[in-house]
Design a protein around this motif. Structure first.
Motif, PDB file in Angstrom:
ATOM      1  N   LYS A 273      16.496 -42.863 -16.950  1.00 34.01           N
ATOM      2  CA  LYS A 273      16.255 -43.947 -15.238  1.00 34.01           C
ATOM      3  C   LYS A 273      16.566 -45.740 -16.014  1.00 34.01           C
ATOM      4  CE  LYS A 273      11.940 -40.931 -14.656  1.00 34.01           C
ATOM      5  NZ  LYS A 273      10.064 -40.686 -15.076  1.00 34.01           N
ATOM      6  N   VAL A 274      17.188 -45.917 -16.274  1.00 29.82           N
ATOM      7  CA  VAL A 274      18.180 -47.181 -16.462  1.00 29.82           C
ATOM      8  C   VAL A 274      17.934 -47.658 -15.391  1.00 29.82           C
ATOM      9  CG1 VAL A 274      19.863 -48.641 -17.987  1.00 29.82           C
ATOM     10  CG2 VAL A 274      18.552 -46.339 -18.500  1.00 29.82           C
ATOM     11  N   SER A 275      17.838 -48.852 -15.153  1.00 33.93           N
ATOM     12  CA  SER A 275      17.639 -50.316 -13.874  1.00 33.93           C
ATOM     13  C   SER A 275      18.226 -50.994 -14.304  1.00 33.93           C
ATOM     14  CB  SER A 275      16.098 -50.397 -13.946  1.00 33.93           C
ATOM     15  OG  SER A 275      15.923 -51.591 -14.921  1.00 33.93           O
ATOM     16  N   THR A 276      18.995 -51.681 -15.459  1.00 33.31           N
ATOM     17  CA  THR A 276      19.223 -52.468 -15.552  1.00 33.31           C
ATOM     18  C   THR A 276      20.622 -53.010 -16.811  1.00 33.31           C
ATOM     19  OG1 THR A 276      16.891 -54.016 -15.334  1.00 33.31           O
ATOM     20  CG2 THR A 276      19.141 -55.720 -15.920  1.00 33.31           C
ATOM     21  N   VAL A 301      20.814 -60.954 -18.185  1.00 31.09           N
ATOM     22  CA  VAL A 301      20.715 -61.943 -19.421  1.00 31.09           C
ATOM     23  C   VAL A 301      19.999 -61.310 -20.569  1.00 31.09           C
ATOM     24  CG1 VAL A 301      21.497 -63.657 -21.481  1.00 31.09           C
ATOM     25  CG2 VAL A 301      22.316 -63.829 -18.057  1.00 31.09           C
ATOM     26  N   LEU A 302      20.978 -60.025 -21.518  1.00 31.08           N
ATOM     27  CA  LEU A 302      20.154 -60.031 -23.519  1.00 31.08           C
ATOM     28  C   LEU A 302      20.891 -61.347 -24.367  1.00 31.08           C
ATOM     29  CD1 LEU A 302      17.577 -58.526 -24.246  1.00 31.08           C
ATOM     30  CD2 LEU A 302      19.495 -57.066 -25.242  1.00 31.08           C
ATOM     31  N   TYR A 317      15.606 -71.097 -30.490  1.00 27.36           N
ATOM     32  CA  TYR A 317      15.280 -69.606 -31.378  1.00 27.36           C
ATOM     33  C   TYR A 317      13.998 -68.478 -30.746  1.00 27.36           C
ATOM     34  CZ  TYR A 317      14.952 -64.855 -33.832  1.00 27.36           C
ATOM     35  OH  TYR A 317      14.960 -63.355 -34.456  1.00 27.36           O
ATOM     36  N   ILE A 318      12.728 -69.411 -31.238  1.00 26.97           N
ATOM     37  CA  ILE A 318      11.632 -68.352 -30.636  1.00 26.97           C
ATOM     38  C   ILE A 318      11.523 -68.267 -29.040  1.00 26.97           C
ATOM     39  CG2 ILE A 318       9.408 -68.600 -30.251  1.00 26.97           C
ATOM     40  CD1 ILE A 318      10.189 -67.991 -32.964  1.00 26.97           C
ATOM     41  N   GLU A 319      11.933 -69.420 -28.412  1.00 28.83           N
ATOM     42  CA  GLU A 319      11.952 -69.755 -26.663  1.00 28.83           C
ATOM     43  C   GLU A 319      13.123 -68.719 -26.065  1.00 28.83           C
ATOM     44  OE1 GLU A 319      12.425 -73.027 -24.927  1.00 28.83           O
ATOM     45  OE2 GLU A 319      10.888 -73.978 -26.353  1.00 28.83           O
ATOM     46  N   VAL A 320      14.146 -68.441 -26.686  1.00 31.08           N
ATOM     47  CA  VAL A 320      15.392 -67.777 -26.104  1.00 31.08           C
ATOM     48  C   VAL A 320      14.606 -66.355 -26.297  1.00 31.08           C
ATOM     49  CG1 VAL A 320      17.978 -66.955 -26.464  1.00 31.08           C
ATOM     50  CG2 VAL A 320      17.212 -69.026 -26.430  1.00 31.08           C
ATOM     51  N   MET A 321      14.108 -66.010 -27.943  1.00 29.93           N
ATOM     52  CA  MET A 321      13.735 -64.138 -27.662  1.00 29.93           C
ATOM     53  C   MET A 321      12.813 -63.892 -26.913  1.00 29.93           C
ATOM     54  SD  MET A 321      15.537 -62.679 -30.484  1.00 29.93           S
ATOM     55  CE  MET A 321      14.486 -61.160 -31.166  1.00 29.93           C
ATOM     56  N   GLN A 322      11.458 -64.701 -26.807  1.00 31.48           N
ATOM     57  CA  GLN A 322      11.023 -64.546 -26.175  1.00 31.48           C
ATOM     58  C   GLN A 322      11.276 -64.609 -24.450  1.00 31.48           C
ATOM     59  OE1 GLN A 322       8.813 -68.270 -26.675  1.00 31.48           O
ATOM     60  NE2 GLN A 322       6.844 -67.209 -27.725  1.00 31.48           N
ATOM     61  N   SER A 323      12.653 -65.377 -23.966  1.00 29.43           N
ATOM     62  CA  SER A 323      13.529 -64.526 -23.150  1.00 29.43           C
ATOM     63  C   SER A 323      14.117 -63.115 -22.689  1.00 29.43           C
ATOM     64  CB  SER A 323      14.271 -65.893 -22.368  1.00 29.43           C
ATOM     65  OG  SER A 323      13.495 -66.755 -22.477  1.00 29.43           O
ATOM     66  N   ASN A 324      13.997 -63.230 -24.464  1.00 24.06           N
ATOM     67  CA  ASN A 324      15.072 -62.334 -24.003  1.00 24.06           C
ATOM     68  C   ASN A 324      14.102 -60.788 -24.205  1.00 24.06           C
ATOM     69  OD1 ASN A 324      17.579 -62.677 -24.854  1.00 24.06           O
ATOM     70  ND2 ASN A 324      17.348 -62.380 -26.856  1.00 24.06           N
ATOM     71  N   LEU A 325      12.887 -61.006 -24.397  1.00 24.47           N
ATOM     72  CA  LEU A 325      11.876 -59.598 -24.880  1.00 24.47           C
ATOM     73  C   LEU A 325      10.935 -59.810 -22.731  1.00 24.47           C
ATOM     74  CD1 LEU A 325       9.250 -58.138 -25.331  1.00 24.47           C
ATOM     75  CD2 LEU A 325       7.876 -60.214 -25.971  1.00 24.47           C
ATOM     76  N   ALA A 326      10.807 -60.537 -21.951  1.00 21.05           N
ATOM     77  CA  ALA A 326      10.630 -60.879 -20.364  1.00 21.05           C
ATOM     78  C   ALA A 326      11.689 -59.952 -19.908  1.00 21.05           C
ATOM     79  CB  ALA A 326      10.854 -62.130 -20.466  1.00 21.05           C
ATOM     80  N   ALA A 327      12.939 -60.225 -20.622  1.00 24.92           N
ATOM     81  CA  ALA A 327      14.388 -59.373 -20.107  1.00 24.92           C
ATOM     82  C   ALA A 327      14.333 -57.822 -20.375  1.00 24.92           C
ATOM     83  CB  ALA A 327      15.526 -59.833 -20.223  1.00 24.92           C
ATOM     84  N   LEU A 328      13.823 -58.048 -21.585  1.00 24.43           N
ATOM     85  CA  LEU A 328      13.346 -56.600 -21.298  1.00 24.43           C
ATOM     86  C   LEU A 328      12.315 -55.500 -21.072  1.00 24.43           C
ATOM     87  CD1 LEU A 328      14.324 -56.043 -25.084  1.00 24.43           C
ATOM     88  CD2 LEU A 328      15.509 -54.778 -23.647  1.00 24.43           C
ATOM     89  N   LYS A 329      11.042 -55.936 -20.832  1.00 26.33           N
ATOM     90  CA  LYS A 329      10.249 -55.340 -20.496  1.00 26.33           C
ATOM     91  C   LYS A 329      10.088 -55.411 -18.766  1.00 26.33           C
ATOM     92  CE  LYS A 329       5.882 -57.852 -20.986  1.00 26.33           C
ATOM     93  NZ  LYS A 329       5.141 -58.899 -21.496  1.00 26.33           N
TER      94      LYS A 329
END
Length: 335
Positions: A273-276, A301-302, A317-329
């Motif tokens: 069930k992969v969407s992205t 984007v990841l 670093y922190i802000e981009v990692m938080q963006s990665n987290l949002a994308a993964l979620k």
């Protein structure tokens, strides 16, 4: 970062020489480095993840120069002779062996005393690039951030040894371990400001600990645990949080996947069930969009955080990692 393509020996040699300039800027004869005219500790960082640590921990006591400028793919870096020459003028060099062969060679030749290889400050692991990755998130999640620097990893060639993964900064816990080692190195190089380096290191380790908590909480309950990305740069992150990474092209995002691999990923996407399909900021999104188009998936984007550019979803670093987290979620259907 991503261990992309093998660089021809001639290019490596030239780049190595070039890298020597910036990287060896710390050749000193005593533990206390001689500061430049600015009165600050001159620190040379090989690429952004090392730059971030130097700036966060060094604060106002350091002047940081980064070999890999914004927008430059770290693996493609070629150093100029001038840079190589300047390496010997640095007080401290921070790099990660295995990411940039040219830089590795330049540093080895420079022989700078206060040279720190981030690969020796935590335990590196081997991550497969094919289907059927093992889930080790529970084991790694139990580890604590800030372990003492690990000894004995200097002998590994992390960039070329099959299966060895150098992308430690994408795991907040391992990155925190590296931060502690970098802090200790700055304390040794500049003992007069050791207390400030220690204070800044503790503050950064706390921020990384909070980031780890955000990832662990945000990815605890999801519809799927599998994500597809252009290449396998996120093995440590996947293991930490019990996810499964499926790289389209393994460690080289610019190579063409085989028809068999594309079919395999199509089957995985349907089954799990992969969407992205994720791609990154410093490499082409062609392969990701092709796969997504063939399977009816979306793209996003990841960011492997090899550098900060105007395309980055965050300023550090922190802000981009938080963006990665949002994308993964979003992609994994976090509940």
């Amino acid at each position: 970062m991503n261990v992309r393509r093998l660089i021809p020996a001639t290019a490596v040699t030239g780049a190595v020489a070039l890298g020597l300039v910036t990287l060896s800027a710390c050749a000193g004869t005593s533990d206390a480095a001689d500061k430049g005219s600015s009165g600050k500790l001159d620190v040379v960082a090989s690429f952004y993840p090392m730059q971030y640590l130097a700036e966060q921990i060094g604060g106002g006591h350091v002047s940081v120069d980064t070999l890999t400028k914004p927008g430059v793919e770290p693996h493609d870096l070629e150093l100029k002779p001038r840079q190589i020459g300047e390496l010997g003028e640095a007080d401290v060099i921070l790099y990660l062996k295995g990411i940039q062969p040219a830089v590795d060679d330049a540093i080895a030749q420079a022989g700078v005393k206060n040279t720190v290889d981030a690969a020796t400050l935590t335990k590196l692991e081997a991550h497969g690039t094919e289907v059927g990755h093992e889930h080790e998130g529970e084991e790694h999640g139990a580890e604590e951030a800030g372990h003492e620097a690990h000894e004995g990893h200097e002998g590994h060639d992390h960039g070329t040894e099959a299966g060895t993964d150098p992308h430690i900064w994408l795991d907040p816990v391992k990155y925190a371990e590296v931060a502690k080692g970098v802090g200790a190195a700055l304390e040794k190089a500049d003992p007069a400001h050791a207390a400030d380096y220690k204070k800044n290191t503790d503050a950064l380790v706390k921020k990384l600990g909070d980031l780890n908590t955000q990832f662990a909480t945000g990815l605890k309950n999801t519809t799927t645990r599998t994500f597809i990305t252009t290449h396998s740069a996120f093995g440590y992150l996947a293991e930490r949080y019990g996810l499964e990474q499926e790289g389209i092209t393994g460690i080289d995002p610019e190579s063409e996947p085989s028809p068999a691999r594309i079919k395999e990923l199509q089957d995985i996407a349907k089954k799990d069930k992969v969407s992205t399909v994720f791609f990154e900021t410093l490499a082409s999104d062609k392969t990701a969009k092709t796969l997504a188009g063939d399977t009816g998936l979306t793209t996003d984007v990841l960011d492997p955080l090899e550098g900060i550019t105007d395309k980055s979803k965050g300023d550090d670093y922190i802000e981009v990692m938080q963006s990665n987290l949002a994308a993964l979620k979003k992609a994994l259907g976090a509940k």
